[in-house]
Design a protein around this motif. Structure first.
Motif, short mmCIF file in Angstrom:
data_model
loop_
_atom_site.label_atom_id
_atom_site.label_comp_id
_atom_site.label_asym_id
_atom_site.label_seq_id
_atom_site.Cartn_x
_atom_site.Cartn_y
_atom_site.Cartn_z
N TYR A 13 0.83 -1.22 0.00
CA TYR A 13 0.00 0.00 0.00
C TYR A 13 0.86 1.26 0.00
O TYR A 13 0.43 2.29 -0.52
CB TYR A 13 -0.97 -0.01 1.18
CG TYR A 13 -2.18 -0.88 0.91
CD1 TYR A 13 -3.14 -0.50 -0.03
CD2 TYR A 13 -2.37 -2.09 1.57
CE1 TYR A 13 -4.24 -1.31 -0.30
CE2 TYR A 13 -3.47 -2.90 1.32
CZ TYR A 13 -4.40 -2.51 0.38
OH TYR A 13 -5.50 -3.29 0.11
N ALA A 43 -11.42 -7.20 4.89
CA ALA A 43 -10.17 -7.01 4.11
C ALA A 43 -10.41 -5.94 3.04
O ALA A 43 -10.07 -6.11 1.87
CB ALA A 43 -9.70 -8.33 3.49
N HIS A 48 -11.89 1.94 -1.09
CA HIS A 48 -12.66 2.43 -2.25
C HIS A 48 -14.09 1.89 -2.26
O HIS A 48 -15.03 2.61 -2.59
CB HIS A 48 -11.94 2.15 -3.58
CG HIS A 48 -11.58 0.72 -3.81
ND1 HIS A 48 -11.65 0.12 -5.02
CD2 HIS A 48 -11.13 -0.23 -2.95
CE1 HIS A 48 -11.26 -1.14 -4.93
NE2 HIS A 48 -10.94 -1.37 -3.67
N ASP A 64 -9.19 -4.49 8.13
CA ASP A 64 -8.04 -4.90 7.32
C ASP A 64 -6.84 -5.07 8.26
O ASP A 64 -6.79 -4.48 9.33
CB ASP A 64 -7.73 -3.85 6.25
CG ASP A 64 -6.93 -4.45 5.09
OD1 ASP A 64 -7.54 -4.79 4.06
OD2 ASP A 64 -5.69 -4.58 5.23
N ASP A 90 -6.64 -8.97 12.23
CA ASP A 90 -6.18 -10.12 11.46
C ASP A 90 -7.37 -11.07 11.37
O ASP A 90 -7.78 -11.67 12.37
CB ASP A 90 -5.00 -10.79 12.17
CG ASP A 90 -4.45 -11.96 11.36
OD1 ASP A 90 -5.15 -12.44 10.44
OD2 ASP A 90 -3.33 -12.40 11.66
N LEU A 91 -7.92 -11.18 10.17
CA LEU A 91 -9.13 -11.99 10.01
C LEU A 91 -8.87 -13.48 10.21
O LEU A 91 -9.81 -14.25 10.35
CB LEU A 91 -9.72 -11.76 8.61
CG LEU A 91 -10.37 -10.38 8.44
CD1 LEU A 91 -10.63 -10.08 6.97
CD2 LEU A 91 -11.67 -10.29 9.23
N LEU A 107 -14.07 -8.82 -0.96
CA LEU A 107 -13.63 -8.83 -2.36
C LEU A 107 -12.12 -8.99 -2.41
O LEU A 107 -11.37 -8.24 -1.77
CB LEU A 107 -14.03 -7.52 -3.04
CG LEU A 107 -15.55 -7.25 -3.08
CD1 LEU A 107 -15.84 -5.87 -3.64
CD2 LEU A 107 -16.28 -8.31 -3.87
N ASN A 108 -11.69 -9.99 -3.16
CA ASN A 108 -10.26 -10.21 -3.39
C ASN A 108 -9.49 -10.56 -2.12
O ASN A 108 -8.36 -10.12 -1.92
CB ASN A 108 -9.64 -8.98 -4.08
CG ASN A 108 -10.36 -8.66 -5.37
OD1 ASN A 108 -10.47 -9.51 -6.23
ND2 ASN A 108 -10.91 -7.46 -5.48
C1 SAM Z 1 -6.07 -7.98 -2.75
S1 SAM Z 1 -6.35 -6.87 -1.41
C2 SAM Z 1 -8.09 -6.57 -1.59
C3 SAM Z 1 -8.51 -5.27 -0.99
C4 SAM Z 1 -9.94 -4.88 -1.32
N1 SAM Z 1 -10.91 -5.77 -0.74
C5 SAM Z 1 -10.12 -4.78 -2.81
O1 SAM Z 1 -10.86 -5.58 -3.39
O2 SAM Z 1 -9.50 -3.89 -3.41
C6 SAM Z 1 -6.32 -7.97 -0.01
C7 SAM Z 1 -6.52 -7.26 1.30
O3 SAM Z 1 -6.53 -8.21 2.34
C8 SAM Z 1 -5.86 -7.66 3.45
N2 SAM Z 1 -5.46 -8.78 4.29
C9 SAM Z 1 -4.53 -9.73 4.00
N3 SAM Z 1 -4.44 -10.62 5.01
C10 SAM Z 1 -5.32 -10.20 5.96
C11 SAM Z 1 -5.69 -10.70 7.23
N4 SAM Z 1 -5.12 -11.80 7.75
N5 SAM Z 1 -6.62 -10.03 7.94
C12 SAM Z 1 -7.19 -8.90 7.45
N6 SAM Z 1 -6.90 -8.39 6.24
C13 SAM Z 1 -5.97 -9.03 5.51
C14 SAM Z 1 -4.72 -6.86 2.84
O4 SAM Z 1 -4.20 -5.90 3.70
C15 SAM Z 1 -5.42 -6.27 1.62
O5 SAM Z 1 -5.98 -5.03 1.92
#
Ligand code: SAM
Length: 188
Positions: A13, A43, A48, A64, A90-91, A107-108
């Protein structure tokens, strides 16, 4: 808490500024999403999607692991003049924020055990929006890598206690092979 994951996402980021536009999938569901009540963006990254939902009238919580993403989301919300609650979680290990939510978005981001928690987060009749690339995406893109991808046909079986309202699995206009679902917790 996975310090390594946090650092990895923080540095991603730090190098990019997220586009302020919401995801195409979310926008395509515009007419079906609530305009009031509570929403949770799991997450949700730099906010956005969360800010778009907040602009539509929802009371949004974004969670997140990345402090940098959360700071960017806070700035985006401030610039848009919308309220946004953001939580560093931390999810994979932390307790989820208390529901009920009228909408849960993910998403993602793929952490399969999370699916079991979604019905408990949702109010009766609440909606769940989920999208993630499948393994076929590797035919065109090296990332996300295999361990972050769904098997083709896997997503419907991951939904627990929810009714699928729409499910697609195909190449998107953006050239990714994605599984996408809109699902609902039953009213009773
Ligand atoms: C590919 S990005 C997707 C972000 C957003 N949802 C999008 O679609 O643009 C994955 C996101 O998951 C978050 N993430 C990764 N591992 C995580 C965890 N264990 N707990 C919470 N968030 C996490 C990252 O910081 C990142 O923002």
């Amino acid at each position: 808490m996975s310090q390594e994951d946090r650092q990895r996402w923080n540095s991603k980021y730090q190098q990019t500024t997220a586009p302020p536009e919401p995801s195409d999938f979310l926008r395509s569901l515009e007419g079906r999403l609530p305009r009031k009540g509570r929403a949770l963006d799991l997450a949700g990254g730099a906010g956005h999607d969360a800010c778009w939902l907040a602009r539509r009238g929802l009371d949004v919580t974004l969670v997140d692991i990345s402090d940098v993403a959360l700071a960017q989301a806070e700035t985006l919300a401030r610039d848009a003049g919308v309220p946004l609650t953001h939580l560093r979680l931390d999810l994979e290990s932390d307790p989820l924020p208390p529901g009920p939510f009228d909408l849960v978005v993910c998403l993602n981001y793929l952490w399969r055990p999370l699916f079991a928690a979604v019905p408990r987060l949702l109010a009766p009749g609440g909606l769940f929006v989920f999208a993630q690339p499948t393994r076929r995406n590797l035919q065109r893109h090296p990332h996300p890598s295999k361990r972050f991808l769904l098997e083709e046909g896997e997503l419907p079986a991951l939904l627990q206690g929810l009714q699928s309202l729409s499910f697609t699995e195909d190449w998107t206009d953006a050239g990714r092979h994605e599984a996408r679902v809109l699902a609902q917790r039953r009213l009773y």
